[in-house]
Design an enzyme around this catalytic site. Structure first.
Site, PDB file in Angstrom:
ATOM      1  N   SER A  23      38.175  33.102  48.560  1.00 24.60           N
ATOM      2  CA  SER A  23      38.931  32.052  47.854  1.00 24.60           C
ATOM      3  C   SER A  23      38.968  30.767  48.670  1.00 24.60           C
ATOM      4  CB  SER A  23      40.380  32.504  47.644  1.00 24.60           C
ATOM      5  OG  SER A  23      40.447  33.449  46.627  1.00 24.60           O
ATOM      6  N   ARG A  27      37.207  26.946  47.967  1.00 26.88           N
ATOM      7  CA  ARG A  27      38.015  25.716  47.952  1.00 26.88           C
ATOM      8  C   ARG A  27      37.530  24.713  48.997  1.00 26.88           C
ATOM      9  NH1 ARG A  27      40.598  29.620  45.568  1.00 26.88           N
ATOM     10  NH2 ARG A  27      42.334  29.265  44.134  1.00 26.88           N
ATOM     11  N   GLY A 110      34.267  33.766  38.757  1.00 25.57           N
ATOM     12  CA  GLY A 110      35.359  33.214  37.954  1.00 25.57           C
ATOM     13  C   GLY A 110      35.978  31.993  38.611  1.00 25.57           C
ATOM     14  N   ARG A 138      34.369  36.571  30.288  1.00 19.75           N
ATOM     15  CA  ARG A 138      35.696  36.332  30.883  1.00 19.75           C
ATOM     16  C   ARG A 138      36.381  35.135  30.223  1.00 19.75           C
ATOM     17  NH1 ARG A 138      35.583  37.072  37.162  1.00 19.75           N
ATOM     18  NH2 ARG A 138      37.825  37.054  36.760  1.00 19.75           N
ATOM     19  N   GLN A 185      43.434  30.520  39.658  1.00 12.14           N
ATOM     20  CA  GLN A 185      42.262  29.792  39.158  1.00 12.14           C
ATOM     21  C   GLN A 185      42.684  28.744  38.137  1.00 12.14           C
ATOM     22  OE1 GLN A 185      39.595  32.889  37.821  1.00 12.14           O
ATOM     23  NE2 GLN A 185      39.043  33.459  39.914  1.00 12.14           N
ATOM     24  N   ASP A 346      43.561  41.550  43.636  1.00  7.35           N
ATOM     25  CA  ASP A 346      42.204  42.016  43.933  1.00  7.35           C
ATOM     26  C   ASP A 346      42.195  43.358  44.672  1.00  7.35           C
ATOM     27  OD1 ASP A 346      41.215  39.804  42.669  1.00  7.35           O
ATOM     28  OD2 ASP A 346      40.968  38.632  44.493  1.00  7.35           O
ATOM     29  N   LYS A 373      38.872  41.040  34.709  1.00  6.69           N
ATOM     30  CA  LYS A 373      38.245  40.667  35.994  1.00  6.69           C
ATOM     31  C   LYS A 373      36.727  40.890  35.878  1.00  6.69           C
ATOM     32  CE  LYS A 373      41.829  39.240  38.195  1.00  6.69           C
ATOM     33  NZ  LYS A 373      41.899  37.815  38.538  1.00  6.69           N
ATOM     34  N   ARG A 419      34.281  45.087  43.769  1.00  7.17           N
ATOM     35  CA  ARG A 419      35.473  45.771  44.292  1.00  7.17           C
ATOM     36  C   ARG A 419      35.567  47.227  43.803  1.00  7.17           C
ATOM     37  NH1 ARG A 419      37.473  41.556  47.131  1.00  7.17           N
ATOM     38  NH2 ARG A 419      37.581  39.561  46.046  1.00  7.17           N
TER      39      ARG A 419
HETATM   40  C1  S3P Z   1      41.149  33.771  42.776  1.00  2.00           C
HETATM   41  C2  S3P Z   1      42.232  34.058  42.022  1.00  2.00           C
HETATM   42  C3  S3P Z   1      42.463  35.360  41.378  1.00  2.00           C
HETATM   43  C4  S3P Z   1      41.579  36.440  41.993  1.00  2.00           C
HETATM   44  C5  S3P Z   1      40.165  35.987  42.175  1.00  2.00           C
HETATM   45  C6  S3P Z   1      40.107  34.762  43.062  1.00  2.00           C
HETATM   46  C7  S3P Z   1      41.023  32.408  43.337  1.00  2.00           C
HETATM   47  O1  S3P Z   1      42.170  35.254  40.004  1.00  2.00           O
HETATM   48  O2  S3P Z   1      41.618  37.607  41.214  1.00  2.00           O
HETATM   49  O3  S3P Z   1      39.402  37.013  42.748  1.00  2.00           O
HETATM   50  O4  S3P Z   1      40.180  32.189  44.228  1.00  2.00           O
HETATM   51  O5  S3P Z   1      41.755  31.526  42.891  1.00  2.00           O
HETATM   52  P1  S3P Z   1      43.274  34.704  38.966  1.00  2.00           P
HETATM   53  O6  S3P Z   1      43.718  33.410  39.515  1.00  2.00           O
HETATM   54  O7  S3P Z   1      42.584  34.505  37.667  1.00  2.00           O
HETATM   55  O8  S3P Z   1      44.322  35.770  38.911  1.00  2.00           O
END
Ligand code: S3P
Length: 459
Positions: A23, A27, A110, A138, A185, A346, A373, A419
């Protein structure tokens, strides 16, 4: 041959550093690309998902240099570099991106597709986003709805539900948006669009989701205020590049934490792990179950890391620790409810594996997000653990698992979900007989070299 055969482990021991956080790596590329000037990203995750983000920004005209650091010891014999690298990003500023010449393929990610939809909504050109078969199923309405309210022209397949997504961005205005689901997200997509909007954009979450965006964006100059679940961002503020250090990924470490708790004769030290409290719900749950886990060397890495001698402006902004786990403790079942889910979102697959060895019935509810997911993780874990002999009741929003049961080796499907592949591999280490895990290349999404490290830690 996209599979591996695993047998019962006699022990699980050693010291490892997990891959850099996925994550935070995403970013770092997003925010540095949108900044003016150069950013140096240290300990960047080199895996398929984060490469999707890197390639997307290259298509938008951002120059990104990759420095591959050879791992020590090598993850794969003759392999080219490990999961950690370094990037030099020559940011273009908020308004310097160019219209992509082709569709942007976000692969399996995602985070890439949701966050970039926010960025592209503020840019005055046409773009199309797509992804692999999983990503194209998704939900996208969760970002399309608020981005449209801000003024973006945005459309998607199947009545604006799924990718591909087409965006014609432009002038945006601030909104105040109450999110129906807790999702980092969605929150991050709105905050990124908020950078381009006139006025102050406000987002309110139902429950706290991971806060890496709110921590990192201000380090590059964004004006963000956070009051509990209410976040505000001022539009029009230019970002400037900085140096960013990415800590190890707690979500990747989680597989080894649970392995150490379940395999007899186990003791491991996992070094340099990000322990942001919005991510570590699994630790609290495992401790509540009776696990022996200790956080040592808790630090703000920016204060005492040798890394900072050359990078005085190095940004970390995240707590980091070493995690010590010793097996052999009896585990007890727990009840997990909705408000806890975002902090262990996760870790659901590996938590299910831990629950198979806890005395009593573990119930996880309020987890309907897990159905959308990389795979339907509720169905995947229920199906695969049942095949190994576990009694499971499945609900629309979760499941219950009868614990303290022996697992038997069988043929396991990963559903192309990294995962699921990794969680079921840990289950295989405590199963009788041989377990075959199909679809193991999916681990490259977040943890290239997972099996090599697993083999090094066990016998
Ligand atoms: C993530 C947020 C989560 C997580 C994903 C990574 C992120 O999803 O499950 O693996 O990097 O912001 P959601 O924000 O949709 O719950």
């Amino acid at each position: 041959m996209d599979r591996i055969e695993l047998t019962k482990a006699r022990w699980f021991k050693g010291e490892i550093s997990p891959p850099p956080d996925k994550s935070i790596s995403h970013r770092a590329v997003f925010f540095s690309s949108l900044s003016k000037g150069k950013s140096n990203i240290k300990n960047f995750l080199r895996a398929e998902d984060t490469m999707s983000t890197l390639n997307a920004f290259r298509k938008l005209g951002v120059e990104i240099q990759e420095i591959v650091i050879p791992p020590s010891p090598p993850l794969v014999k003759g392999g080219k570099g490990g999961f950690s690298g370094e990037l030099i990003v020559h940011g273009k500023g908020l308004y310097g991106l160019k219209e992509p010449f082709d569709v942007i393929n976000c692969g399996n990610s995602g985070t890439t597709i949701r966050l970039i939809a926010g960025v592209l909504s503020g840019n005055p050109f046409f773009s199309v986003l797509t992804g692999d078969e999983s990503l194209r199923q998704r939900p996208m309405a969760r970002v399309i709805t608020p981005l449209r309210q801000m003024g973006a022209e945005i459309m998607a397949r199947a009545g604006d539900k799924y990718p591909p997504v087409a965006i014609k961005g432009g002038r945006l205005h601030a909104i105040k948006y109450t999110m129906p689901v807790a999702s980092a997200q969605v929150k991050s997509a709105i905050l990124l669009a908020g950078l381009y909007a006139e006025g102050e954009t406000e987002v309110i979450e139902p429950f706290q989701s991971r806060d890496h965006t709110e921590r990192m964006l201000p380090a590059l100059g964004a004006e963000i205020t956070v009051e509990g679940l209410h976040i505000k961002i001022k539009g029009g503020t230019e970002l400037r590049g900085t140096d960013i250090y990415v800590p190890g990924d707690f979500s990747s470490a989680a597989f080894f934490i649970v392995a150490a708790l379940l395999v007899p004769d186990s003791e491991i030290l996992i070094k340099n792990v990000g322990v942001n409290p919005t991510r570590t719900g699994l630790l609290e749950v495992l401790k509540q179950m009776g696990a022996n886990i200790e956080l040592t060397n808790i630090r703000d890495i920016s204060l005492n890391s040798p890394l900072i001698t050359h990078h005085s402006s190095l940004f970390v902004g995240e707590p980091v620790a070493d995690i010590y786990c010793k097996g052999g403790k009896e585990l007890n079942a727990v009840q997990i409810t909705k408000e806890k889910i975002p902090s262990l979102i996760d870790e659901f697959p590996i938590l299910c594996v831990a629950a198979t060895q806890a005395t009593g019935i573990t119930t996880i509810r309020g987890a309907e997000e897990l159905r959308v997911k990389e795979s339907d993780r509720i169905k995947a874990m229920a199906t695969e653990l049942r095949k190994m002999g576990i009694e499971i009741e499945e609900f629309e929003d979760g499941l219950s698992i009868k614990g303290k049961c022996g697992l038997k080796g069988t043929i396991i499907e990963s559903y192309g979900d990294h995962r699921i592949a990794m969680a079921m591999s840990i289950a295989a280490l405590i199963a009788d007989g041989t377990t075959t895990i199909n679809g193991i290349s999916s681990v490259n999404i977040s943890f290239p070299g997972f099996f090599e490290i697993l083999m090094r830690l066990t016998e």
